[in-house]
Design an enzyme around this catalytic site. Structure first.
Site, PDB file in Angstrom:
ATOM      1  N   GLY A   1       0.754  -1.295   0.055  1.00 35.49           N
ATOM      2  CA  GLY A   1       0.012  -0.099   0.043  1.00 35.49           C
ATOM      3  C   GLY A   1       0.857   0.966   0.064  1.00 35.49           C
ATOM      4  N   ASN A   2       0.377   2.442   0.436  1.00 38.87           N
ATOM      5  CA  ASN A   2       1.198   3.552   0.472  1.00 38.87           C
ATOM      6  C   ASN A   2       0.482   4.543   1.541  1.00 38.87           C
ATOM      7  OD1 ASN A   2      -0.676   5.625  -0.960  1.00 38.87           O
ATOM      8  ND2 ASN A   2      -0.532   4.003  -2.648  1.00 38.87           N
ATOM      9  N   ARG A   3       1.094   5.662   1.779  1.00 37.63           N
ATOM     10  CA  ARG A   3       0.661   6.662   2.899  1.00 37.63           C
ATOM     11  C   ARG A   3      -0.521   7.469   2.567  1.00 37.63           C
ATOM     12  NH1 ARG A   3       4.208   5.849   6.766  1.00 37.63           N
ATOM     13  NH2 ARG A   3       6.345   5.007   6.022  1.00 37.63           N
TER      14      ARG A   3
END
Ligand code: CTP
Ligand code: CA
Length: 217
Positions: free
Chosen positions: A21-23
């Site tokens: 995923g990512n932030r």
């Protein structure tokens, strides 16, 4: 006016308990959904996993998705009938080539994952855009910002691209504030001050309404 907005990150599963995923938190996309609805639009908000509550405005319809493939399917379904497309999601560029059916057990000292490219939602839909439709993309760059953003605008057939600044404290992922520049097809740049994402959303909606009117008339 019908608006479709992608928002938040995507989660790309690796096994039943893990993902890439990512932030991204979804704050900018959700703020845009609320601002378009406040301006009288019917909004289709397609969101990757986000802790944010659904925007309270009754004109916002929220669709929750997980992966880039699911986000693409939802966006492709809504795009033909929408007047404005906003691609605010931080879509994972790659996903694991294989999703393990069972939890991957710890084994050797290193682990190599094979990744395959995800569909580029904005670029794929961009090629289907009709003359009266208006597309807004986002770009986050760390080098040659303006040139890279301009290249994305053309490659993805955006009418406007919002360039996120990472140089400024308080801008970007997770923050309540953001600092952006907006580029158009003519290469004209509008620069905004650091401001609350909710305020910036209002400014961006205003800009889209003005530019869209100019495109239509
Ligand atoms: N985007 C998308 N689908 C993807 C990747 C990006 O719809 N698979 C959209 C984003 O929502 C954003 C724009 O394309 O509006 C630019 O995203 P960005 O990650 O900056 O561009 P990429 O083309 O993925 O290039 P790179 O990450 O290599 O800079
Ligand atoms: Ca990317």
């Amino acid at each position: 006016m019908r608006v479709i907005i992608t928002a938040g990150p995507t989660y790309e599963p690796l096994d039943p308990v893990r993902f890439l995923g990512n932030r991204s938190t979804g704050k900018m996309g959700y703020a845009l959904a609320a601002a378009f609805a406040a301006a009288g639009a019917q909004v289709d908000l397609i969101s990757g996993p986000s802790a944010l509550p659904a925007p309270a405005h009754p004109a916002v319809q929220l669709t929750r998705v997980e992966t880039a493939a699911e986000m693409y399917a939802a966006a492709a379904a809504g795009a033909p009938a929408a007047d404005v497309w906003v691609f605010a999601a931080a879509v994972a560029d790659y996903r694991p080539a294989h999703v393990a059916a069972e939890k991957i057990k710890k084994a050797g000292d290193t682990l190599t994952l094979e990744l395959v490219k995800n569909v580029d939602i904005a670029a794929t839909l961009g090629h289907t855009k009709r003359a009266e439709q208006f597309a807004v993309g986002f770009a986050l760059e760390t080098t040659n910002e303006l040139a890279h953003a301009q290249e994305k605008l053309h490659r993805k057939n955006f009418d406007l691209v919002v360039l996120n600044s990472l140089r400024d404290a308080g801008a970007g992922f997770g923050h309540d504030t953001n600092k952006v520049s907006v580029l158009d097809r003519a290469g004209q740049v509008v620069t905004f001050e650091l401001m609350a994402k909710t305020d910036l959303a209002g400014e961006l909606v205003r800009l889209v309404l003005v530019r869209r009117a100019a495109v239509i008339t």
